[in-house]
Design an enzyme around this catalytic site. Structure first.
Site, PDB file in Angstrom:
ATOM      1  N   HIS A 147       0.821  -1.208   0.000  1.00 26.97           N
ATOM      2  CA  HIS A 147       0.000   0.000   0.000  1.00 26.97           C
ATOM      3  C   HIS A 147       0.860   1.266   0.000  1.00 26.97           C
ATOM      4  O   HIS A 147       1.184   1.822   1.039  1.00 26.97           O
ATOM      5  CB  HIS A 147      -0.912  -0.032   1.243  1.00 26.97           C
ATOM      6  CG  HIS A 147      -1.932   1.058   1.301  1.00 26.97           C
ATOM      7  ND1 HIS A 147      -2.839   1.172   2.334  1.00 26.97           N
ATOM      8  CD2 HIS A 147      -2.199   2.091   0.472  1.00 26.97           C
ATOM      9  CE1 HIS A 147      -3.610   2.214   2.143  1.00 26.97           C
ATOM     10  NE2 HIS A 147      -3.250   2.796   1.025  1.00 26.97           N
TER      11      HIS A 147
ATOM     12  N   ALA B  76      -4.222   8.540  -3.434  1.00 27.28           N
ATOM     13  CA  ALA B  76      -5.631   8.215  -3.200  1.00 27.28           C
ATOM     14  C   ALA B  76      -6.485   9.471  -3.056  1.00 27.28           C
ATOM     15  O   ALA B  76      -7.568   9.569  -3.626  1.00 27.28           O
ATOM     16  CB  ALA B  76      -5.774   7.343  -1.958  1.00 27.28           C
TER      17      ALA B  76
ATOM     18  N   HIS C  52      -5.670   0.361   5.950  1.00 28.36           N
ATOM     19  CA  HIS C  52      -5.702   0.986   7.275  1.00 28.36           C
ATOM     20  C   HIS C  52      -6.159  -0.032   8.321  1.00 28.36           C
ATOM     21  O   HIS C  52      -7.062   0.237   9.127  1.00 28.36           O
ATOM     22  CB  HIS C  52      -6.618   2.225   7.273  1.00 28.36           C
ATOM     23  CG  HIS C  52      -6.504   3.014   6.005  1.00 28.36           C
ATOM     24  ND1 HIS C  52      -7.509   3.075   5.085  1.00 28.36           N
ATOM     25  CD2 HIS C  52      -5.476   3.729   5.489  1.00 28.36           C
ATOM     26  CE1 HIS C  52      -7.114   3.804   4.039  1.00 28.36           C
ATOM     27  NE2 HIS C  52      -5.884   4.218   4.252  1.00 28.36           N
TER      28      HIS C  52
ATOM     29  N   ARG D 280       2.667  11.928   8.570  1.00 20.01           N
ATOM     30  CA  ARG D 280       4.071  12.026   8.165  1.00 20.01           C
ATOM     31  C   ARG D 280       5.019  12.335   9.323  1.00 20.01           C
ATOM     32  O   ARG D 280       6.216  12.432   9.141  1.00 20.01           O
ATOM     33  CB  ARG D 280       4.225  13.094   7.089  1.00 20.01           C
ATOM     34  CG  ARG D 280       3.338  12.805   5.892  1.00 20.01           C
ATOM     35  CD  ARG D 280       3.587  13.730   4.712  1.00 20.01           C
ATOM     36  NE  ARG D 280       2.657  13.390   3.642  1.00 20.01           N
ATOM     37  CZ  ARG D 280       2.815  13.712   2.371  1.00 20.01           C
ATOM     38  NH1 ARG D 280       3.868  14.406   1.993  1.00 20.01           N
ATOM     39  NH2 ARG D 280       1.913  13.351   1.471  1.00 20.01           N
TER      40      ARG D 280
ATOM     41  N   GLU E  95       1.550   2.717   3.780  1.00 24.52           N
ATOM     42  CA  GLU E  95       0.983   3.901   3.122  1.00 24.52           C
ATOM     43  C   GLU E  95       1.939   5.078   3.257  1.00 24.52           C
ATOM     44  O   GLU E  95       1.528   6.210   3.509  1.00 24.52           O
ATOM     45  CB  GLU E  95      -0.414   4.253   3.654  1.00 24.52           C
ATOM     46  CG  GLU E  95      -1.183   5.125   2.659  1.00 24.52           C
ATOM     47  CD  GLU E  95      -2.644   5.351   3.000  1.00 24.52           C
ATOM     48  OE1 GLU E  95      -3.076   4.963   4.085  1.00 24.52           O
ATOM     49  OE2 GLU E  95      -3.356   5.921   2.139  1.00 24.52           O
TER      50      GLU E  95
ATOM     51  N   TYR F 218     -11.499   7.774   5.355  1.00 24.87           N
ATOM     52  CA  TYR F 218     -10.746   6.553   5.026  1.00 24.87           C
ATOM     53  C   TYR F 218     -11.136   5.413   5.980  1.00 24.87           C
ATOM     54  O   TYR F 218     -11.435   4.295   5.555  1.00 24.87           O
ATOM     55  CB  TYR F 218      -9.233   6.793   5.148  1.00 24.87           C
ATOM     56  CG  TYR F 218      -8.575   7.487   3.974  1.00 24.87           C
ATOM     57  CD1 TYR F 218      -9.313   8.238   3.069  1.00 24.87           C
ATOM     58  CD2 TYR F 218      -7.199   7.406   3.787  1.00 24.87           C
ATOM     59  CE1 TYR F 218      -8.688   8.879   2.008  1.00 24.87           C
ATOM     60  CE2 TYR F 218      -6.574   8.043   2.727  1.00 24.87           C
ATOM     61  CZ  TYR F 218      -7.312   8.782   1.834  1.00 24.87           C
ATOM     62  OH  TYR F 218      -6.686   9.408   0.794  1.00 24.87           O
TER      63      TYR F 218
END
Lengths: 342, 342
Positions: free
Chosen positions: B6, B72, B223, B290, B284, B194
């Protein structure tokens, strides 16, 4: 004492549902509209519906007191208009009040509100006031999505919700953030819509700064906080990206999670991740998941077993989760108990 | 080998976003509509955007290969019509293909589809076919809510999705169920939409009997499966209420969860609750979260650390999670690797 902060009157006599069905028919065909006086439920019927169900299970499982509100999936705020919701909320709240009078040691009320999609939330205040002042209710259920799965209302941080929050602060009552039936085919009511709403509410509160405006406002997020504790790293990280304070500061002075998580690993995660002061015992019994777990031989929603079995809580912690936190988050409950020497 | 199932191209050169902005302006004002040839991104720019970002982090963290799809949140299927989505998907997929050609040992593609709200999903098939046959892509991302948070499409079990599933079965490729940007103010994109979509998809699949019609169809729920593993007792119980087989039978032959859960307790729960054969390593990265977790000193999305640290996996289990399961769920990936002797 063991206080279950999350119980709904899911076992009300059938007459209630029948009256509601006529009320709904009456929206299209006013000749069908029932009168308030058409609804007749005796004290004996109420007693029976409780004694054979919630109270029986409370005794079997060993909980003492349930904060009791109208059946969540039946609130169905999306049906009709404010007048419909208003009449329906009044009826449902009154039944919970009557249950609390019939079983004063075991039930105390929390109100559903007469919300209606697109209608100003402040219209709910008279019902809220009546429930607190006349019925002695100790909290409310606030539906963040009265549309029933279309999510047409603004986020909980929007100022349109503030009149409700002002009243909550004035009365020092918390709100459980609880949606109702989904009328969106994408969302199963108890399997998707409920859990999504919990997750959504947590993220709305992280995005906003609501508790700067209302430092004493308190929300209970049911169903173990939706996905939030499982993804607590994501939420801590997103708060960081959004330049918010740590969640301990930003969220957890005002937001609490119940224990409606129906297996041991879930409760173990909840009690590992979320500070013990933010966890309130609850089962939502008799609710969404009524079966017996073949892996344990006990009911899925017998959450007290998971609280007892988890290695993450000391006996002092357990007492907070089962009683102390509820007394702190629901001060009117604490006052009512103290008035009885409990 | 460590396969991250992912990853999105979140670091594409700015020219891509600029072109998209012109495309969006062109919806209202056709004179602004850009030509395909207006988008110029050199191989050097692609190389730099990957080497300085995803590939650098893959090397630092020790993962080898990423299944790489367009960003996405930029899919934004709700914008414009099928023609807009079609042009945009073609561009984004081609960029991922070019990345996979520039770094064939490290990236292999998964396709975004040109979905558009209210448009028959079968219109996506030509793009899907091109990506598999010409680009060697090994999977697709399927958006269960192309409206971007209004949830106007039918559930994933609806027959309108079947043409996509037929093609997936024909090509033996899985779909990751992945929404895009939320344009509903209630839902934060990465914090609510999400996660809700993951939870919603799991419950739709529990409610339906899709895998009776498609016994070999495979979905990856990203997720960490949204809220599902945390509430696994609820889902087992609801399946029971719905008179479905055990989830092991009803769901887990066809549904897999990735490891994009950004803290140790979440990965510990996932690996405790979900059978090891159903868990696929993923990060991801570089994505929604981040930052560096102040509690660990490492990036939230450095999920390999949690997989290594969890007590729930043996070294054989870890090898399944990090490689074996991905090769099984993405047979075209396995074939591509074997063709290179990997």
């Amino acid at each position: 004492m063991i206080i279950d902060c999350h119980g709904h009157y899911t076992t009300a006599p059938n007459a209630l549902e029948e009256w509601r069905n006529y009320q709904i028919e009456g929206i299209r065909d006013p000749s069908k509209k029932p009168k308030l006086s058409d609804l007749k439920i005796s004290d004996d019927e109420l007693r029976e519906s409780i004694e054979a169900n919630q109270l029986r299970l409370m005794r079997e499982r060993g909980s003492d007191l349930t904060i009791f509100s109208p059946r969540a999936s039946f609130m169905a705020h999306h049906i009709g208009d404010f007048a419909i919701s208003s009449e329906w909320a009044a009826i449902c709240n009154e039944l919970c009040y009557r249950v609390s009078k019939l079983f004063p040691d075991h039930f105390i009320g929390a109100a559903m509100l007469p919300q209606s999609p697109g209608v100003d939330p402040k219209t709910c205040i008279p019902e809220l006031e009546k429930c607190v002042k006349e019925y002695g209710f100790v909290g409310i259920n606030l539906n963040p999505d009265p549309s029933g799965g279309h999510w047409t209302s603004p986020p909980l941080t929007d100022r349109s919700w503030y009149p409700i929050y002002e009243k909550m602060v004035e009365y020092d009552i918390p709100a459980m953030i609880h949606v109702s039936t989904s009328c969106n085919a994408c969302f199963h009511t108890t399997g998707a819509h409920y859990i999504n709403a919990d997750t959504t509410a947590v993220m709305q509160l992280i995005e906003g700064d609501l508790f700067k405006d209302f430092p004493t406002l308190r929300f209970v997020i049911p169903h173990g906080g939706g996905a939030a504790p499982y993804h607590w790293g994501r939420y801590r990280g997103l708060a960081q990206v959004l330049k918010k304070p740590l969640l301990l500061e930003h969220l957890l002075k005002n937001v609490f999670f119940d224990t409606c998580v129906y297996h041991q690993p879930g409760i173990d995660l909840l009690t590992r991740v979320i500070p013990v002061d933010n966890i309130l015992f609850a089962s939502e019994m008799i609710g969404a998941v009524r079966g017996i777990d073949p892996e344990t031989g006990f009911n899925y929603d017998d959450t007290k077993r998971y609280i007892e079995a988890t290695q993450n809580l000391s006996s002092e912690d357990r007492s907070k989760v089962c009683e102390g936190n509820a007394r702190r988050v629901y001060p009117r409950l604490d006052a009512a108990l103290k008035a009885k020497g409990r």
